[in-house]
Enzyme design. Structure first.
Site, PDB file in Angstrom:
ATOM      1  CG  HIS A  34      30.163  35.830  28.202  1.00 33.83           C
ATOM      2  ND1 HIS A  34      29.291  34.806  27.979  1.00 33.83           N
ATOM      3  CD2 HIS A  34      31.411  35.282  28.125  1.00 33.83           C
ATOM      4  CE1 HIS A  34      29.967  33.676  27.760  1.00 33.83           C
ATOM      5  NE2 HIS A  34      31.250  33.935  27.851  1.00 33.83           N
ATOM      6  N   GLY A 146      37.141  36.905  33.583  1.00 34.46           N
ATOM      7  CA  GLY A 146      36.346  36.455  34.724  1.00 34.46           C
ATOM      8  C   GLY A 146      37.125  35.524  35.646  1.00 34.46           C
ATOM      9  CE  LYS A 148      32.385  28.819  34.978  1.00 37.09           C
ATOM     10  NZ  LYS A 148      33.285  28.289  33.981  1.00 37.09           N
ATOM     11  CD  GLN A 152      40.823  31.849  30.245  1.00 37.13           C
ATOM     12  OE1 GLN A 152      40.835  30.946  29.446  1.00 37.13           O
ATOM     13  NE2 GLN A 152      39.784  32.642  30.407  1.00 37.13           N
ATOM     14  NE  ARG A 186      33.295  23.334  27.829  1.00 37.49           N
ATOM     15  CZ  ARG A 186      34.283  24.209  27.799  1.00 37.49           C
ATOM     16  NH1 ARG A 186      34.283  25.224  28.630  1.00 37.49           N
ATOM     17  NH2 ARG A 186      35.274  24.080  26.934  1.00 37.49           N
TER      18      ARG A 186
HETATM   19  P1  AMP Z   1      34.400  32.115  27.551  1.00 34.78           P
HETATM   20  O1  AMP Z   1      33.425  32.593  26.535  1.00 34.78           O
HETATM   21  O2  AMP Z   1      33.916  30.959  28.350  1.00 34.78           O
HETATM   22  O3  AMP Z   1      35.791  31.946  26.996  1.00 34.78           O
HETATM   23  O4  AMP Z   1      34.523  33.284  28.620  1.00 34.78           O
HETATM   24  C1  AMP Z   1      34.878  34.598  28.242  1.00 34.78           C
HETATM   25  C2  AMP Z   1      35.158  35.395  29.484  1.00 34.78           C
HETATM   26  O5  AMP Z   1      33.985  35.428  30.302  1.00 34.78           O
HETATM   27  C3  AMP Z   1      36.275  34.782  30.331  1.00 34.78           C
HETATM   28  O6  AMP Z   1      37.098  35.820  30.843  1.00 34.78           O
HETATM   29  C4  AMP Z   1      35.515  34.095  31.434  1.00 34.78           C
HETATM   30  O7  AMP Z   1      36.240  33.964  32.642  1.00 34.78           O
HETATM   31  C5  AMP Z   1      34.340  35.031  31.616  1.00 34.78           C
HETATM   32  N1  AMP Z   1      33.222  34.322  32.257  1.00 34.78           N
HETATM   33  C6  AMP Z   1      32.707  33.117  31.901  1.00 34.78           C
HETATM   34  N2  AMP Z   1      31.740  32.754  32.754  1.00 34.78           N
HETATM   35  C7  AMP Z   1      31.642  33.752  33.674  1.00 34.78           C
HETATM   36  C8  AMP Z   1      30.826  33.975  34.833  1.00 34.78           C
HETATM   37  N3  AMP Z   1      29.915  33.080  35.222  1.00 34.78           N
HETATM   38  N4  AMP Z   1      30.990  35.112  35.529  1.00 34.78           N
HETATM   39  C9  AMP Z   1      31.927  36.025  35.152  1.00 34.78           C
HETATM   40  N5  AMP Z   1      32.720  35.885  34.069  1.00 34.78           N
HETATM   41  C10 AMP Z   1      32.595  34.766  33.348  1.00 34.78           C
END
Ligand code: AMP
Length: 279
Positions: A34, A146, A148, A152, A186
């Site tokens: 993040h 991301g 990742k 999405q 997670r």
């Molecule tokens: P989330 O909190 O899981 O909804 O993720 C918020 C944002 O952070 C999303 O755009 C994800 O793709 C990005 N993100 C989550 N994990 C990673 C990672 N390991 N590297 C880069 N971006 C990430």
């Protein structure tokens, strides 16, 4: 750092800033992945807004929603330390004043039928619902997401087209633990040995990339699933796709940009990852 809970207050604050606004939506339990998105935004934009909102309408599995990690205090510390300008922290009724329901159906076409679209019914419509509402609240110049969450990113690109949004999507590379495991909120739900074993997920993806010139995809796919099963990692899907369209490919095709995508379950936690095979 300003912590703002109401859309009206956020818009009031942003109306007094000049220059561009970058937006990084998150569900909290922040990690370096993040922070890398936030740093990219802070380099590029005058003002960077991070949101933390665990969006109920994108969880097809209620227990996944209930167990989603919440670490708000340390999140706030990390954001302040990183120099983020604004944390937008809406409560549920701020984002869902009419009740916790998705706003209509976004026509995501093929993207809603494959991979996570197929395995998590309704998930991407929930993502679109919240991203559209967040974009209406923040009104950024650019949104940072991301790779990742590879699918999405394609879904949000389609959403921006569907609603004719002027917002630009910037996609950022995946950050990994030292052992290769893609960083994810997670991961905190895994035991220490489980987290170590889950590094096999990335090893499989890397192995596919290394062997794609000499081996048919189905045989490497089977080998990977077997290896993961030995570590109690159940593969939901491990598939090869065109990186631009996510069209599934039965076999390697070096004339296309390819990506291999995986979703799997271990210790009751669903993990996803992906790797581009040829850039
Ligand atoms: P989330 O909190 O899981 O909804 O993720 C918020 C944002 O952070 C999303 O755009 C994800 O793709 C990005 N993100 C989550 N994990 C990673 C990672 N390991 N590297 C880069 N971006 C990430």
């Amino acid at each position: 750092m300003y912590i703002i809970k109401k859309t009206a207050d956020l818009q009031d604050f942003l109306s007094k800033t000049d220059g561009t606004t970058g937006f990084v939506p998150t569900m909290g339990a922040l990690h370096e992945g993040h922070l890398s998105l936030l740093r990219q935004s802070m380099e590029q934009e005058k003002t960077t807004v991070c949101s933390i909102f665990v969006n109920p309408t994108q969880f097809n599995d209620p227990s996944d929603y209930e167990k989603y990690p919440v670490t708000l205090e340390t999140d706030i510390e990390q954001l302040a330390l990183a120099g983020v300008d604004v944390l937008f922290l809406p409560v549920i009724t701020e984002m869902y004043p009419g009740g916790i329901i998705q706003s209509g159906r976004f026509d995501l076409g093929y993207l809603d039928t494959v991979l996570d679209g197929a395995f998590r019914p309704g998930h991407f419509n929930g993502v679109c619902t919240v991203v559209q509402r967040l974009l209406e609240a923040v009104r950024p110049n650019r949104i940072y997401m991301g790779e990742k969450d590879f699918q999405q990113c394609l879904v949000v690109r389609r959403l921006l087209n569907l609603v004719q949004s002027p917002v630009e999507l910037i996609t950022c590379p995946t950050l990994r633990e030292a052992n290769g495991l893609a960083m994810s909120s997670r991961n905190t739900r895994l035991s220490a040995p489980g987290r170590q074993q889950a590094s096999a997920i990335f090893r499989c993806l890397a192995m596919i990339r290394e062997n794609m010139q000499d081996n048919p995809f189905p045989s490497i796919q089977t080998k990977c699933k077997d290896e993961l099963a030995k570590l109690n990692i159940d593969t939901e899907y491990l598939l090869l796709a065109d990186a631009l369209t996510l069209e599934l490919l039965p076999e390697f095709d070096l004339s296309r940009k390819m990506v291999v995508l995986i979703a799997c379950m271990t210790e009751g936690v669903r993990l996803i990852d992906n790797l581009r095979l040829n850039d």
